[in-house]
Scaffold this active site. Structure first.
Site, PDB file in Angstrom:
ATOM      1  N   HIS A 129       0.833  -1.213   0.000  1.00 36.94           N
ATOM      2  CA  HIS A 129       0.000   0.000   0.000  1.00 36.94           C
ATOM      3  C   HIS A 129       0.864   1.259   0.000  1.00 36.94           C
ATOM      4  CE1 HIS A 129      -3.128   2.875   0.996  1.00 36.94           C
ATOM      5  NE2 HIS A 129      -2.492   3.222   2.093  1.00 36.94           N
ATOM      6  N   SER A 253     -15.308   5.718  10.835  1.00 33.64           N
ATOM      7  CA  SER A 253     -14.603   4.450  10.643  1.00 33.64           C
ATOM      8  C   SER A 253     -15.578   3.364  11.069  1.00 33.64           C
ATOM      9  CB  SER A 253     -13.345   4.363  11.511  1.00 33.64           C
ATOM     10  OG  SER A 253     -12.508   5.471  11.307  1.00 33.64           O
TER      11      SER A 253
END
Lengths: 411, 411
Positions: A129, A253
């Site tokens: 990533h 989140s």
């Protein structure tokens, strides 16, 4: 282990799992349960049936809004609770077997945020990533920043907006600088993204000034959940230099409701990637600290089919949880029961294993095809994003269920 | 207002102030008090004396470990509590005047963290500070980053390590990259610094998805404290790109124990700096939103004299609290009672008004002279740093007391 409880072969919630969560029903307030098959075992009822009587704690620990007090009992108790439940579910003569009140169907219960999160930290620990992001936004030849292989880079996130699976989210508004403009505008984000992550929940407390070694770190890890670190890429781009992501992340989140204990994940330990250059001594570790957890992400546009857009695995993490926690506390930063530490986006090496739309669509250049014929660069209104995770080894399966949320139009 | 209580002329804790805090004594547990002169009025005792009987809340609100439940009563109650106390302290026939238990000397009490902080956010809202940092570390010709005048730049900090004045702090260890080296080392920070800030405490709750306008923002601000955002500059330099400060900050933040209400600061409102370019509509505001609060920082090496190293003022803030809170919630991020939002380092224009050693010593190039003949580039072991703040207008004085902490050697 052989249980008398009926569990389908592909269930995430096998006798080997026994994850803890907070549920309520139309007739009962929030309390602690464990997931088993398609049911929940109500631990307050189980307590009344006497199965925990050799452990010395009050029933009120189970009749709580959060797992924090239970976790605070320490692993010497919480591990025993899990083992007693396994024993009872394997014992043909268990009092649980004849109880009419002990089990509730999951689809008749509402799940809630499992822990009261004191502080939340997000790491950036997948090398794939970090490399992808570096290639897109900085220098492809030097995609990783100089510090990346020396410290598990992390930053503080917002605890208040961590929510349980199933809570839908309004598209955030924010300041963005449009391409070739010099002044920003305030508008709904056009680049809402998911980040496929896993979070771990702290199970112990330290004092300011104390550090936790990599050797002791797992004593402080109660368990894990799936974690979707919702991100607004256009807001992030404008705000994040020099102090890091803020409004691009703190609108929401999402986490899965069942906390899978570290003990349930024992069979799935695996070696992590080789770390070169060698890390400094306080970040060295022994043994297998990575875990083989299959992960996937899907997008379901409104009223149509689901498309799996990514298949990744937690085993890819360059920095493991023990290193993250040792780093986090190496300066004396204290931790509390219920703190959440998330992994950062978990991307694999192949293009179909990337953990965000940013990477999957390569910043919008290669839209992702969906089963219904549509394409996605980022997440659109009414799209539902689901993340799932499970471990499997021989006959042992341990899963996380899912974390799911729909993006609604801006308020 | 004329009180029967004996208060010296230069006291921070006048009849106009009435700040709230949490204290204990050798014979009583934590509870809420207000500071008056050199004393504390014990609000649990005052409750028993019946002065709050026209307000409908239980005494337990005052017998608490934190102010959170009290603040949650809302300003319609908390403002009345403050006014009743002022009235009683001016009423020659008050039951308080003859009570033997209502008042405790501050030097016979221990002060505690006033609020349980859910989330902590740090801003970067002094243009003088941001410009100084930009000149030192980036391009002196373009010291301010492009976003700085459009958004009150902020980032999430660590709530767990916010501590009350008087708690000393071990020098943090961390990874640093030495000049002209390519590999980092792990060692005690050699560049421990203070940051002169003020924090404000959230007094209301919002839901995820809701925003707070600049017009409504002050309804959500309970009060203010002095805030020392301890920083380790060498750790910060190595870690902060790309995700912001983390271990450089989260080892400790110190706050003053008495929360001065926004209402006590009313007389000290003042116009803020002109904001050019014009801010976007959601950040526009009306009226005076800055406050004239004199601030100072001193360093006291072990067993020697104190040296005032900076005199600054909260009025210099480019972005005001209402704008900070509107920005913070503009994406739907929710806030809770007890959340802490800090200003960022408060520097003035002149060199003796800079709010950090980084600026005062210009990254170590111009050491600061102390009264005992020593010099300081940064904070050394056994140095005590004290910050003080007060407002004064005509005969009205309202002060914050101090936030004080000593740096001890690394553990």
């Amino acid at each position: 282990m052989k249980t008398w409880f009926k569990i389908s072969d592909n269930s995430d919630f096998t006798i080997y799992n026994i994850p803890f969560g907070i549920f309520s029903t139309p007739t009962s307030k929030k309390r602690i349960g464990i997931a088993i098959g398609e049911s929940i075992l109500d631990l307050a009822v189980a307590y009344d049936l006497g199965i925990f009587k050799r452990l010395n704690f009050p029933k009120s620990v189970f009749e709580a809004n959060f797992l924090n007090d239970f976790i605070s009992l320490g692993k010497s108790i919480t591990n025993k609770v899990r083992i007693i439940i396994q024993e009872e579910l394997c014992n043909e003569n268990s009092v649980l077997k004849t109880s009419k009140e002990a089990f509730i169907l999951q689809n008749e219960a509402e799940m809630h945020l499992p822990v009261q999160v004191g502080d939340y930290t997000d790491f950036y620990s997948s090398i794939e990533h970090a490399t992808n992001v570096g290639m897109m936004f900085r220098d492809p030849e030097n995609a990783l920043l100089p510090n990346w292989k020396h410290i598990p880079v992390g930053y503080h996130g917002r605890a208040s907006s961590i929510m349980v699976s199933g809570k839908n989210i309004h598209r955030p508004k924010g300041q963005v600088l449009k391409p070739s403009e010099t002044l920003p505008v305030f508008e709904p984000s056009t680049r809402v993204d998911f980040e496929l992550e896993m979070g771990f929940i702290i199970g112990g407390q330290t004092e300011v000034g104390d550090s936790i070694s990599t050797k002791k770190a797992e004593d402080y890890i109660f368990g894990k959940v799936l974690f979707n670190d919702w991100s607004a890429r256009d807001i992030q781009k404008w705000e994040y230099v020099p102090l890091g992501p803020f409004l691009a992340k703190n609108f929401a989140s999402s986490i899965s409701p069942w906390v899978v204990t570290l003990e349930a994940l024992e069979p799935f330990r695996i070696a992590g990637p080789e770390q070169t250059p060698k890390v400094l001594p306080h970040l060295e570790y022994n043994g297998f600290k990575n875990f083989d957890i299959n992960l996937e992400v899907s997008i379901t546009p409104n009223n149509t089919d689901e498309t799996i857009v990514s298949k990744s695995n937690f085993k890819y993490m360059y920095w493991n949880m023990s290193q993250q926690l040792a780093h986090h506390t190496s300066n004396g930063c204290n931790v509390n029961v219920g703190d959440m530490l998330a992994s950062g986006t978990i991307s694999g090496k192949s293009k179909d294993s990337y953990g965000s739309m940013l990477e999957l669509s390569w910043a919008g250049k290669n839209p992702v095809k969906l089963n219904n014929g549509e394409e996605r660069k980022f997440i659109e209104d009414y799209d539902t994003v689901i993340m799932r995770g499970y471990c499997k080894k021989d006959e042992i399966r341990v899963g996380f269920g899912e974390v799911k949320a729909q993006i609604l139009p801006s308020k």
